[in-house]
Design a protein around this motif. Sequence first.
Motif, PDB file in Angstrom:
ATOM      1  N   ALA A  12       0.828  -1.209   0.000  1.00  0.00           N
ATOM      2  CA  ALA A  12       0.000   0.000   0.000  1.00  0.00           C
ATOM      3  C   ALA A  12       0.863   1.260   0.000  1.00  0.00           C
ATOM      4  CB  ALA A  12      -0.932  -0.007   1.209  1.00  0.00           C
ATOM      5  N   ALA A  13       2.002   1.221   0.688  1.00  0.00           N
ATOM      6  CA  ALA A  13       2.897   2.381   0.699  1.00  0.00           C
ATOM      7  C   ALA A  13       3.448   2.648  -0.698  1.00  0.00           C
ATOM      8  CB  ALA A  13       4.041   2.140   1.686  1.00  0.00           C
ATOM      9  N   VAL A  14       3.770   1.595  -1.445  1.00  0.00           N
ATOM     10  CA  VAL A  14       4.261   1.757  -2.820  1.00  0.00           C
ATOM     11  C   VAL A  14       3.158   2.312  -3.713  1.00  0.00           C
ATOM     12  CG1 VAL A  14       5.118   0.522  -4.841  1.00  0.00           C
ATOM     13  CG2 VAL A  14       6.022  -0.024  -2.588  1.00  0.00           C
ATOM     14  N   VAL A  15       1.931   1.841  -3.523  1.00  0.00           N
ATOM     15  CA  VAL A  15       0.803   2.350  -4.314  1.00  0.00           C
ATOM     16  C   VAL A  15       0.640   3.855  -4.091  1.00  0.00           C
ATOM     17  CG1 VAL A  15      -1.702   2.282  -4.586  1.00  0.00           C
ATOM     18  CG2 VAL A  15      -0.415   0.149  -4.392  1.00  0.00           C
TER      19      VAL A  15
ATOM     20  N   GLN B 261       1.744   9.593  -6.070  1.00  0.00           N
ATOM     21  CA  GLN B 261       2.372  10.913  -5.977  1.00  0.00           C
ATOM     22  C   GLN B 261       3.301  11.167  -7.166  1.00  0.00           C
ATOM     23  OE1 GLN B 261       4.347  11.473  -2.223  1.00  0.00           O
ATOM     24  NE2 GLN B 261       2.606  10.711  -1.044  1.00  0.00           N
ATOM     25  N   LEU B 262       3.976  10.110  -7.616  1.00  0.00           N
ATOM     26  CA  LEU B 262       4.950  10.260  -8.702  1.00  0.00           C
ATOM     27  C   LEU B 262       4.319  10.131 -10.082  1.00  0.00           C
ATOM     28  CD1 LEU B 262       7.889   8.140  -7.240  1.00  0.00           C
ATOM     29  CD2 LEU B 262       7.513  10.599  -7.045  1.00  0.00           C
ATOM     30  N   ASP B 263       3.004   9.881 -10.141  1.00  0.00           N
ATOM     31  CA  ASP B 263       2.278   9.749 -11.402  1.00  0.00           C
ATOM     32  C   ASP B 263       2.775   8.544 -12.209  1.00  0.00           C
ATOM     33  OD1 ASP B 263       0.305  10.493 -13.216  1.00  0.00           O
ATOM     34  OD2 ASP B 263       1.692  11.670 -14.423  1.00  0.00           O
TER      35      ASP B 263
ATOM     36  N   SER C  90      -0.419  19.857  -6.418  1.00  0.00           N
ATOM     37  CA  SER C  90      -0.153  19.116  -7.649  1.00  0.00           C
ATOM     38  C   SER C  90       1.328  18.845  -7.760  1.00  0.00           C
ATOM     39  CB  SER C  90      -0.628  19.903  -8.871  1.00  0.00           C
ATOM     40  OG  SER C  90       0.148  21.072  -9.016  1.00  0.00           O
ATOM     41  N   LEU C  91       1.669  17.919  -8.617  1.00  0.00           N
ATOM     42  CA  LEU C  91       3.071  17.578  -8.811  1.00  0.00           C
ATOM     43  C   LEU C  91       3.823  18.666  -9.555  1.00  0.00           C
ATOM     44  CD1 LEU C  91       2.762  13.809  -9.633  1.00  0.00           C
ATOM     45  CD2 LEU C  91       3.770  14.803  -7.601  1.00  0.00           C
ATOM     46  N   GLY C  92       3.132  19.464 -10.325  1.00  0.00           N
ATOM     47  CA  GLY C  92       3.739  20.626 -10.952  1.00  0.00           C
ATOM     48  C   GLY C  92       4.920  20.304 -11.839  1.00  0.00           C
TER      49      GLY C  92
ATOM     50  N   ASN D  66      10.210  16.794 -14.543  1.00  0.00           N
ATOM     51  CA  ASN D  66      11.575  16.356 -14.287  1.00  0.00           C
ATOM     52  C   ASN D  66      11.665  14.843 -14.185  1.00  0.00           C
ATOM     53  OD1 ASN D  66      12.675  18.910 -14.284  1.00  0.00           O
ATOM     54  ND2 ASN D  66      12.299  19.246 -12.102  1.00  0.00           N
ATOM     55  N   LEU D  67      10.639  14.205 -13.605  1.00  0.00           N
ATOM     56  CA  LEU D  67      10.648  12.755 -13.488  1.00  0.00           C
ATOM     57  C   LEU D  67      10.497  12.087 -14.843  1.00  0.00           C
ATOM     58  CD1 LEU D  67       8.444  12.149 -10.314  1.00  0.00           C
ATOM     59  CD2 LEU D  67      10.922  12.051 -10.502  1.00  0.00           C
ATOM     60  N   ALA D  68       9.893  12.764 -15.811  1.00  0.00           N
ATOM     61  CA  ALA D  68       9.723  12.209 -17.153  1.00  0.00           C
ATOM     62  C   ALA D  68      10.964  12.393 -18.013  1.00  0.00           C
ATOM     63  CB  ALA D  68       8.517  12.860 -17.837  1.00  0.00           C
ATOM     64  N   SER D  69      11.973  13.071 -17.493  1.00  0.00           N
ATOM     65  CA  SER D  69      13.225  13.269 -18.221  1.00  0.00           C
ATOM     66  C   SER D  69      14.356  13.324 -17.204  1.00  0.00           C
ATOM     67  CB  SER D  69      13.175  14.562 -19.040  1.00  0.00           C
ATOM     68  OG  SER D  69      14.375  14.756 -19.746  1.00  0.00           O
ATOM     69  N   SER D  70      15.295  12.423 -17.318  1.00  0.00           N
ATOM     70  CA  SER D  70      16.359  12.297 -16.321  1.00  0.00           C
ATOM     71  C   SER D  70      17.655  12.908 -16.826  1.00  0.00           C
ATOM     72  CB  SER D  70      16.588  10.820 -15.983  1.00  0.00           C
ATOM     73  OG  SER D  70      15.393  10.212 -15.546  1.00  0.00           O
ATOM     74  N   PRO D  71      18.552  13.298 -15.919  1.00  0.00           N
ATOM     75  CA  PRO D  71      19.871  13.784 -16.340  1.00  0.00           C
ATOM     76  C   PRO D  71      20.630  12.696 -17.102  1.00  0.00           C
ATOM     77  CG  PRO D  71      19.461  14.273 -14.023  1.00  0.00           C
ATOM     78  CD  PRO D  71      18.372  13.364 -14.464  1.00  0.00           C
TER      79      PRO D  71
END
Length: 711
Positions: free
Chosen positions: A111-114, A119-121, A238-240, A245-250
């Motif tokens: 449940a914590a992972v869910v 939150q991370l979409d 919102s994640l804003g 940034n999460l959809a594109s990594s360094p």
Amino acid sequence: MIHVGENSWNLRIFITDLALEKTMRVRGDQHIGGIMLQLVDPENPKDWSDHALWWPAKNVWLSRTRLTLDQCGVQADSLLHFTPMHKILRVQLPDLRYLDCRADFSTKTFAAVVNLCKQLDIRYPEELSLCKPLEAEHLKRNFAQLPHQKRVPIAEPDGTTYLQPAADTNSFVPINAAVHGDGGSTGSLDKPSAPGSFFCAPLSPHNHRGRSPMASPSPGTWKQSQIGYATYDSSSSSLGDFQENLASSPPTPCSDVRARQLRPKTLVEKARLNVGWLDSSLSIMEQGIREYDTLCLRFKYFTFFDINPKYDQVRINQLYEQAKWSILNEELDATEEETLMFAALQFQVNHQSDLHPQGVDSGIDSSSQENGGDDEIDSALNELQITLEGPNGGGDPTNITRIPELSDYLRFLKPQRFTLRGYKRYYFTYRDLHLHLFKSAEESRRMAPAISINLKGCEVTPDVNLSQGKYAIRLEVPPENGHGSNSEVWVRCENEQQYAKWMAACRLAAKGRSLADSTYESEVDGILSLLQMQRPVHGIHVNIDPRSVEAGDYLSPRILRKLSNKAVQRILEAHSNVRDLNAMESKLKYIQAWQSLPDFGVSLFIIKFDGHRKEELLGVAHNRVMRMDLSSGDHIKTWRYNTMKAWNVNWNIKCMMIQFEDENVVFSCHSADCKVVHEFIGGYIFMSIRSKDNNQTLNEELFHKLTGGWA
């Protein structure tokens, strides 16, 4: 008010937010909820809704508020903690970046992972899980060979260190401050090595007092501070920008994080990588994790449901990053051509990110997003049409009752010890999930086959070398009567087109699907596409300065040593095949190529079968369990899930039994706790029953029933 002499006794409770120990007069028949109400000061307007009682000595949450103290076993010598259920957890994402996130330490890990994935979409959170970060020492010995402690030292916020029951399945992996000092993490990943590195908020010790108490969970925003740390802003809704940034990594992580990546050298070390997974049926707190500790979020089950670039930009990027690091760290074996193809796709992703640094480069036409409603309707209609008419649009209705067949001249080899026999040419026909071999095409029309091979349930492994013109298919065929080990045969094709057709047919037949299956043509096209990307294009001018390419960022150490000074040139040659792809297309191609690798999706464990002294490998995949040779990785026997009747664990002797239709398999796991193996098998069965129904809700109860090991 409870007075002395009324069967009452003193109970000590430590309030972590106030750093205050309070003694209450209680009776054994008082319920937990009543104790919590008495504990709260009515004159203090503080929000205590997120608080619960934690029993450090027993390593358990007293979350069932209707139970009495007697029912819970709480006595006068007990010390309870009144502490927030939601705490800050440092999470390493698949792209090796760190986030400080607010996680529920009292609920089950599943449940914590869910909640974290929400939150991370990231859709379909059941495919992911949390694992403890491993170090090189953990790959040197098996879990069963380590000196286990029945009680594990855990440091609490009040400074007390308790010896707690090791409820988790991998308690030998040290995580907390009791092992590593004052900090809450492993001590090895505390601070960035250079300014601007993408890390989480600075590490705080357990006795951190400056933080305001946490209220009940609410949506929040991830923001990047000026010094490069990722922090959580609970005031936003919102994640804003951080979602983008999460959809594109360094392109590359900091050198310190890169240096700590594990590179298993043998199958034994690869099997030991699976020791770190948390138990999904226990809470994070019950597994020795404390506030500000570090856990890794990873894709655990390699069956990815309904990947859609329109909705899964974060999911696709993180999946691509996990695939990338599994290739660079040599967790999966790949040929030189395959490795260069992966390097070219990675280079294209980085190149496109440099060209389009702002926003999320989804690779989706913006006009289609504006008309999202119409697109969804059109997509649903097209899907329905394909389902009803087949992939060819019903263009050949006369063949609807004819069973498709495949026939051609190929070469065949059944390897045997101490012999140097070469390939022999046969006329192959594929019909009804069987390969039939004849000496000539004429004999196929009037004589019985010289050799017949049942492909259903076999292991299909590609053996391709483009530079040598080698297109071979390795088949490990199960015995007809179900007893004994697999027999190995090799089929060699003449060219790419022939190889793609027969390879696709063998893969489908292994799953029990014929050439009439609607996915056959797409399987052939996918194989040809991957082969085309592996073929370098010579003589094409590439407008990229080779000095700007760091080969070590794109190639595994083994291939880098082999190519030496030619590495960058070979990467740029391979890049010519994929230079027209955008970032999203490149990531999807990378994931597709990753999934086509022979060892993809097989989680390894070192086991010992009942009655055997020798250690062997057990491979757990999305549809089967495999008995494998420990040194070579050859498949000795394969059992499919559709022949499985039940699987059980004897928790007293840590032994697992799987009941199949024709036999029972009993083994003990040495590289991890048997609960980890049990959870992999049950988890894959849970994944297989998912449907594409938009209204389908995640059945957490069924997941725990399949993975928990309890009736």
